[in-house]
Scaffold this motif. Structure first.
Motif, PDB file in Angstrom:
ATOM      1  N   CYS A   1       0.909  -1.079  -0.171  1.00 37.25           N
ATOM      2  CA  CYS A   1       0.004  -0.045  -0.153  1.00 37.25           C
ATOM      3  C   CYS A   1       0.639   1.176  -0.077  1.00 37.25           C
ATOM      4  N   GLY A   2       0.822   2.154  -1.040  1.00 38.34           N
ATOM      5  CA  GLY A   2       1.559   3.470  -1.166  1.00 38.34           C
ATOM      6  C   GLY A   2       2.605   3.181  -2.173  1.00 38.34           C
ATOM      7  N   PHE A   3       2.680   1.951  -2.599  1.00 35.66           N
ATOM      8  CA  PHE A   3       4.049   1.509  -3.601  1.00 35.66           C
ATOM      9  C   PHE A   3       3.307   0.519  -4.484  1.00 35.66           C
ATOM     10  N   ARG A   4       2.148   0.847  -4.969  1.00 39.01           N
ATOM     11  CA  ARG A   4       1.697  -0.020  -6.133  1.00 39.01           C
ATOM     12  C   ARG A   4       1.994   0.814  -7.503  1.00 39.01           C
ATOM     13  N   THR A   5       1.764   0.052  -8.556  1.00 42.46           N
ATOM     14  CA  THR A   5       2.164   0.523  -9.848  1.00 42.46           C
ATOM     15  C   THR A   5       0.757   1.065 -10.616  1.00 42.46           C
ATOM     16  N   ASP A   6      -0.234   1.076  -9.867  1.00 40.77           N
ATOM     17  CA  ASP A   6      -1.342   1.732 -10.588  1.00 40.77           C
ATOM     18  C   ASP A   6      -1.778   2.962 -10.014  1.00 40.77           C
ATOM     19  N   HIS A   7      -0.854   3.689  -9.249  1.00 45.35           N
ATOM     20  CA  HIS A   7      -1.387   4.888  -8.806  1.00 45.35           C
ATOM     21  C   HIS A   7      -1.665   5.827  -9.972  1.00 45.35           C
ATOM     22  N   LEU A   8      -2.578   7.029  -9.642  1.00 43.32           N
ATOM     23  CA  LEU A   8      -3.026   7.847 -10.369  1.00 43.32           C
ATOM     24  C   LEU A   8      -2.438   9.113 -10.370  1.00 43.32           C
ATOM     25  N   VAL A   9      -2.301  10.031 -11.505  1.00 41.71           N
ATOM     26  CA  VAL A   9      -1.928  11.345 -11.126  1.00 41.71           C
ATOM     27  C   VAL A   9      -3.178  12.254 -11.436  1.00 41.71           C
ATOM     28  N   ASN A  10      -4.119  12.315 -10.174  1.00 46.30           N
ATOM     29  CA  ASN A  10      -5.246  13.127 -10.478  1.00 46.30           C
ATOM     30  C   ASN A  10      -5.335  14.699 -10.429  1.00 46.30           C
ATOM     31  N   LEU A  11      -6.287  14.995 -11.198  1.00 47.59           N
ATOM     32  CA  LEU A  11      -6.321  16.642 -11.222  1.00 47.59           C
ATOM     33  C   LEU A  11      -7.786  16.918 -10.909  1.00 47.59           C
ATOM     34  N   TYR A  12      -8.014  17.836  -9.957  1.00 46.19           N
ATOM     35  CA  TYR A  12      -9.438  18.336  -9.684  1.00 46.19           C
ATOM     36  C   TYR A  12      -9.209  20.006 -10.034  1.00 46.19           C
ATOM     37  N   SER A  13     -10.372  20.626 -10.245  1.00 42.23           N
ATOM     38  CA  SER A  13     -10.584  21.968 -10.341  1.00 42.23           C
ATOM     39  C   SER A  13     -11.517  22.665  -9.578  1.00 42.23           C
ATOM     40  N   SER A  14     -11.329  23.979  -9.418  1.00 44.07           N
ATOM     41  CA  SER A  14     -12.080  24.756  -8.412  1.00 44.07           C
ATOM     42  C   SER A  14     -12.118  26.016  -8.492  1.00 44.07           C
ATOM     43  N   PRO A  15     -13.279  26.736  -8.637  1.00 45.64           N
ATOM     44  CA  PRO A  15     -13.428  28.234  -8.505  1.00 45.64           C
ATOM     45  C   PRO A  15     -12.898  28.954  -7.239  1.00 45.64           C
ATOM     46  N   ASP A  16     -12.947  28.335  -6.425  1.00 48.71           N
ATOM     47  CA  ASP A  16     -12.702  28.967  -4.748  1.00 48.71           C
ATOM     48  C   ASP A  16     -12.004  28.172  -3.825  1.00 48.71           C
ATOM     49  N   LEU A  17     -11.365  27.065  -4.011  1.00 48.03           N
ATOM     50  CA  LEU A  17     -10.573  26.280  -3.280  1.00 48.03           C
ATOM     51  C   LEU A  17     -11.303  25.159  -2.355  1.00 48.03           C
ATOM     52  N   VAL A  18     -12.475  25.366  -2.565  1.00 49.16           N
ATOM     53  CA  VAL A  18     -13.411  24.464  -1.477  1.00 49.16           C
ATOM     54  C   VAL A  18     -14.153  23.612  -2.492  1.00 49.16           C
ATOM     55  N   SER A  19     -14.952  24.008  -3.647  1.00 52.14           N
ATOM     56  CA  SER A  19     -15.658  22.917  -4.368  1.00 52.14           C
ATOM     57  C   SER A  19     -14.849  22.529  -5.425  1.00 52.14           C
ATOM     58  N   TRP A  20     -14.441  21.211  -5.581  1.00 56.01           N
ATOM     59  CA  TRP A  20     -13.547  20.800  -6.280  1.00 56.01           C
ATOM     60  C   TRP A  20     -14.152  19.785  -7.422  1.00 56.01           C
TER      61      TRP A  20
END
Length: 365
Positions: free
Chosen positions: A86-105
């Motif tokens: 756990c934490g050392f798997r090869t299926d990690h994602l590089v996720n992206l979220y966007s927000s207008p206000d640093l709270v609603s993602w």
């Protein structure tokens, strides 16, 4: 107790009116669809091109956190078969979220899919936008396949990928960068806001230098490091990692803490300052010191340094990963601590006041 911070976003997303939003350090963050956010050890910044906040981070997927017998006890995955801990798997994602206000993602997607990159373990992604080339540049830790991660670490490196859009997919450009110290550990990258030549810098530690933090200048396209040709040399003592590098009012700040493989007690936030990214650097203080006499003791904020967000209206928000904090014990749901840094501008250079735990704070956007 609660800190209240009211600031205005200067980019005119909502005119001149201000609405307060609350940033919680207790509640698990969820996206606008109500899904728990899987985004860790990455970076958050305002993209003037897209006129939105972007949050890039590691998606650790749903693996159950474990405690081992051998140190580091919160990191037994380093001894497991490569890609299975756990934490050392090869299926990690590089996720992206966007927000207008640093709270609603809003979840955007995985920007560096597994099928478009070499097999290995990836973590700690950082993305910058290079205005000269008009491309988004991703730097990321890479562990090549080996019997287990511990054996792979001396061969660890940083890889660089680029995209013309924030959402990717990112295309690999530099599989292994030219750093002065092989076996790259934790790192961060920073575009110098004061540089007329568009310079950017890499701060990192390495297995080959005993986890000593150094800073190197990047090539003009930000696809590589200049290595020994432009470096500070050793800045910290050994056994330090997770650097943060940022600039405020002409002063450059470097934060880091002791080695901490998913440690639950936190790792501190030692501060150094300089008039230039390449120095000279001076030691300041630890703004997240241990509660006891032991250097590796528990911290008031049980976080590992991650990134400082250049927030609305000149504010700077510290972010640190609260490892092993997920209520359901899934690494993908570990929390992250945010804190509005306070600066003492009566000192030269301006110092950062010691951080403290706050359950939540408000930002005007």
């Amino acid at each position: 107790f609660q800190i209240v911070l009211v600031v205005l976003v200067a980019w005119g997303l909502r005119g001149t009116s201000s609405v307060n939003v609350t940033v919680s350090n207790l509640a698990a963050r969820v996206d606008v669809d109500g899904q728990l956010m899987d985004v860790h050890d990455g970076n958050v910044w305002f993209d003037a091109k897209e006129k939105t906040w972007l949050w890039y981070g590691m998606g650790y997927t749903n693996c159950t956190e474990e405690t081992g017998v051998l140190p580091p006890r919160d990191c037994p995955g380093i001894y497991r078969k490569f890609g299975q801990g756990c934490g050392f798997r090869t299926d990690h994602l590089v996720n992206l979220y966007s927000s207008p206000d640093l709270v609603s993602w809003t979840y955007v997607g995985d920007v560096f899919p597994q099928g478009g990159r070499p097999e290995g373990i990836y973590f700690r992604p950082k993305v910058l936008f290079n205005p000269a080339s008009e491309e988004y540049v991703l730097w990321i830790n890479y562990l090549p396949p080996a019997l287990n991660p511990l054996i792979s670490y001396p061969e660890a490196t940083f890889s660089v990928a680029t995209s013309k859009t924030a959402a990717g997919p990112f295309e690999l450009k530099t599989p292994s960068v030219n750093i002065a110290n092989p076996g790259g550990g934790d790192f961060t990258v920073m575009a110098d806001p004061n540089a007329v030549d568009g310079a950017a810098y890499l701060a990192y530690d390495a297995w080959s230098n005993g986890h000593t933090v150094v800073i190197e200048q990047l090539t003009d396209d930000w696809h590589d490091s200049l290595g020994n040709a432009s470096t500070t040399g050793a800045l910290s003592e050994e056994k330090n990692e997770a650097p943060i590098l940022f600039e405020r009012k002409g002063t450059y700040y470097l934060l880091y803490g002791h080695t901490c493989c998913f440690c639950r007690q936190g790792s501190g936030a030692i501060v150094m300052t300089a008039p230039d990214p390449l120095g000279p650097w001076e030691m300041a203080s630890d703004i997240n010191p241990p509660s006891g006499l032991l250097e590796f003791g528990e911290r008031a904020i049980k976080a590992q340094c991650n990134y400082v967000i250049a927030g609305p209206n000149g504010q700077y928000l510290y972010t640190g990963d609260l490892w092993t904090s997920a209520p359901d014990h899934l690494k993908s749901h570990d929390l992250q601590y945010w804190y509005p840094l306070e600066f003492d501008d009566t000192t030269d250079p301006p110092s950062i006041r010691q951080m403290e735990w706050v359950d939540s704070f408000e930002i005007g956007v």
